[in-house]
Design an enzyme around this catalytic site. Structure first.
Site, mmCIF file in Angstrom:
data_model
loop_
_atom_site.group_PDB
_atom_site.id
_atom_site.type_symbol
_atom_site.label_atom_id
_atom_site.label_comp_id
_atom_site.label_asym_id
_atom_site.label_seq_id
_atom_site.Cartn_x
_atom_site.Cartn_y
_atom_site.Cartn_z
ATOM 1 N NE ARG A 1 -3.291 2.540 2.712
ATOM 2 C CZ ARG A 1 -3.192 3.355 3.760
ATOM 3 N NH1 ARG A 1 -2.500 2.997 4.842
ATOM 4 N NH2 ARG A 1 -3.797 4.518 3.757
ATOM 5 C CG HIS B 1 -1.056 8.927 3.551
ATOM 6 N ND1 HIS B 1 -1.231 7.580 3.792
ATOM 7 C CD2 HIS B 1 -0.634 9.447 4.721
ATOM 8 C CE1 HIS B 1 -0.892 7.305 5.049
ATOM 9 N NE2 HIS B 1 -0.528 8.437 5.642
ATOM 10 C CD GLU C 1 -4.647 7.583 9.756
ATOM 11 O OE1 GLU C 1 -4.094 8.649 10.065
ATOM 12 O OE2 GLU C 1 -4.273 6.490 10.188
ATOM 13 C CG ASN D 1 -4.919 3.335 8.671
ATOM 14 O OD1 ASN D 1 -5.014 2.299 7.989
ATOM 15 N ND2 ASN D 1 -4.520 4.480 8.175
ATOM 16 C CE1 TYR E 1 0.174 2.610 13.584
ATOM 17 C CE2 TYR E 1 -1.781 3.745 12.785
ATOM 18 C CZ TYR E 1 -0.531 3.206 12.553
ATOM 19 O OH TYR E 1 0.011 3.242 11.303
ATOM 20 C CD GLU F 1 -1.462 3.863 8.117
ATOM 21 O OE1 GLU F 1 -1.258 4.294 9.275
ATOM 22 O OE2 GLU F 1 -1.565 4.598 7.129
HETATM 23 C C1 PNW Z 1 -1.219 7.304 10.775
HETATM 24 N N1 PNW Z 1 -3.589 9.970 16.130
HETATM 25 O O1 PNW Z 1 -1.231 8.549 11.387
HETATM 26 C C2 PNW Z 1 -0.825 7.612 9.345
HETATM 27 O O2 PNW Z 1 -1.663 7.066 8.367
HETATM 28 C C3 PNW Z 1 0.612 7.352 9.048
HETATM 29 O O3 PNW Z 1 1.016 8.187 8.000
HETATM 30 C C4 PNW Z 1 1.445 7.524 10.299
HETATM 31 O O4 PNW Z 1 2.816 7.462 10.050
HETATM 32 C C5 PNW Z 1 1.011 6.432 11.259
HETATM 33 O O5 PNW Z 1 -0.392 6.446 11.494
HETATM 34 C C6 PNW Z 1 1.714 6.491 12.616
HETATM 35 O O6 PNW Z 1 1.440 7.702 13.266
HETATM 36 C C7 PNW Z 1 -1.811 8.827 12.577
HETATM 37 O O7 PNW Z 1 -3.132 10.928 16.785
HETATM 38 C C8 PNW Z 1 -1.374 9.954 13.255
HETATM 39 O O8 PNW Z 1 -4.601 9.332 16.544
HETATM 40 C C9 PNW Z 1 -1.950 10.332 14.427
HETATM 41 C C10 PNW Z 1 -2.989 9.586 14.947
HETATM 42 C C11 PNW Z 1 -3.439 8.462 14.287
HETATM 43 C C12 PNW Z 1 -2.844 8.081 13.102
#
Ligand code: PNW
Length: 461
Positions: free
Chosen positions: A75, A119, A165, A294, A296, A368
């Site tokens: 991707r 992006h 996002e 995505n 995390y 992601e």
């Molecule tokens: C994503 N938050 O960003 C992006 O899609 C990527 O480009 C980035 O490198 C990756 O996650 C890691 O950060 C985010 O604050 C940035 O919730 C911030 C947040 C979530 C996703």
């Protein structure tokens, strides 16, 4: 052995501004990130990605990395200002040629391209001339750019993601100003989010009307969402967690799956939330062939209605919470990454379940998931045990979700290699390959080796 479905998609993800470099080569116009990174104080250590990972000059090498790993999919995103240097008008043929070469190189190695159209690297001219995503005309320009990409690459690209996002673009770009264009506002995030949704819907309509029949591809949108676990089992905290999820993911997924913003957002925000016309609603409903996610981290959510208004700043990884009257906290016992994000695999499973229920069992693709760690290169090696554990535990959660009926179709690790982590610059390493930014050399980390095994077995031991 916990096996995944036979056609499960295993991939790695990146984004144009984070890896390409070559910021002004071969006719590329500047993007808002080229400009934002040059403003003193915006980026850790004053860094920028003019060179980035130099991927622009290393596509053969980088595709070879993936081929050696046995990855099935990659991707990446297209920099709009390589295709249209000022965002609209004349196409830059060198920009088309670059992505065409990358796509051919991937296909030569049996790696399926998954292409994100946006992006975050908006052509700077659109920001300066039109106020970027605040302008209701932006969706037209995005749709035109999308059409050009479908026409140029759609013979070979069968998986499209319109936007990455929109929550981050809205909240971090226009709410707390952490990301380009760096605006700080209470109301602009909702206006920008609205234009992003309109842009997505228009691009999808063009794909469906002009290309999908002949090209036989899929198109969708990728949203980010953390899990929100009620802090206690009081009805107030349960409602707060649900509200937090609707403000986070429902904001962008409800219009696409249910035709409008969540009722709770309407109620809490009133006139601050724009309305869709009937025609826009029709374009939006069903405008994603898969649910791009995505994911995390996880936080606890508690009701905060009686409390004082919190200042406009990200609360942990949560974004603006004052509009939602939700207080976010983490369990100090949770392990955290170098982003400070907690590692909570069961949150991933619960979020997948929540999506499955709220959106009526959609096919989901995790576009992601990953973690940043303070990796060190020692004798050409990186022993990132914590990332190996992270991947195993999150993939275990994915497997559990599949077993309980979630239609999860694929998993892309963030990221193929260490890269420019936006406001945090090169200080955070998310890659499964280590990048030595002095020499440009890439080194597989232990997590890359672990993933090779998982992909080869199509499962976890
Ligand atoms: C994503 N938050 O960003 C992006 O899609 C990527 O480009 C980035 O490198 C990756 O996650 C890691 O950060 C985010 O604050 C940035 O919730 C911030 C947040 C979530 C996703």
């Amino acid at each position: 052995m916990r096996s995944f479905p036979t056609d499960f998609v295993w991939g790695a993800a990146t984004a144009s501004y984070q890896i390409e470099g070559a910021w002004n080569e071969d006719g590329k116009g500047p993007s808002i990130w080229d400009a934002f990174t040059k403003i003193p104080g915006k980026i850790a250590e004053g860094q920028h990605a003019d060179v980035g990972c130099d991927h622009y000059h290393r596509i053969e090498e980088d595709v070879a990395l993936m081929a050696r790993m046995g990855l099935k999919a990659y991707r990446f995103s297209i920099a709009w200002s390589r295709i249209y240097p000022t965002g609209r008008g004349e196409v830059n043929p060198a920009g088309i040629a670059f992505y065409s070469r990358l796509i051919d190189e991937l296909l030569k190695h049996d790696i399926t391209p998954w292409v994100t159209l946006y992006h975050w690297d908006l052509p700077l001219a659109l920001q300066l001339e039109l106020d970027g995503w605040l302008n209701p005309e932006l969706p037209e320009h995005f749709a035109e750019y999308a059409r050009t990409c479908f026409a140029a690459f759609g013979d070979r690209v069968k998986h499209w993601i319109t936007l990455n996002e929109p929550w981050v673009v809205s909240i971090l770009g226009f709410g707390n100003g952490m990301m380009a264009p760096g605006r700080i506002s209470q109301d602009e995030p909702y206006l920008v989010g609205h234009q992003l949704l309109r842009a997505h819907a228009k691009a999808v309509a063009i794909y469906r009307q002009e290309f999908q029949t002949s090209q036989a591809g899929q198109i969708g949108i990728t949203n980010n969402c953390d899990w929100r676990e009620p802090k206690t089992d009081s009805p107030e905290d349960q409602a707060a967690a649900q509200r937090a999820l609707e403000f986070f993911l429902g904001w962008f997924a409800d219009p696409v799956y249910r035709g409008d913003y969540p009722a709770v957002m309407r109620e809490w925000l009133g006139d601050r939330l724009p309305q869709f016309t009937e025609e826009e609603r029709k374009l939006l409903v069903g405008s994603s062939d898969f649910f791009g996610l995505n994911h995390y981290t996880t936080m606890y959510a508690a009701d905060k209605r009686a409390g004082e208004i919190v200042k406009l700043s990200p609360t942990g990884n949560g974004g603006i919470s004052e509009d939602q009257d939700v207080e976010l906290t983490a369990d100090p016992a949770w392990q955290t990454s170098s982003m400070g994000w907690a590692m909570v695999p069961w949150g991933c499973r619960r979020l997948l379940q929540w999506i499955d229920e709220r959106y009526d069992h959609p096919p989901v693709v995790i576009t992601e998931n990953g973690c940043a760690l303070d990796d060190e290169l020692v004798d050409g090696q990186v022993h990132d045990e914590m990332r190996v554990e992270f991947l195993n535990s999150y993939l275990g959660a994915c497997h559990d979700a599949i077993e309980s009926g979630v239609d999860l179709r694929g998993y892309f690790v963030w990221s193929l290699m260490d890269n420019f982590e936006w406001a945090l610059g090169f200080t955070k390493r998310f890659g499964i390959h280590y990048v030595d930014y002095e020499t440009g050399e890439r080194y597989p980390k232990d997590s890359a080796i672990a993933l090779v095994k998982i992909v080869a077995q199509n499962g976890l031991e």
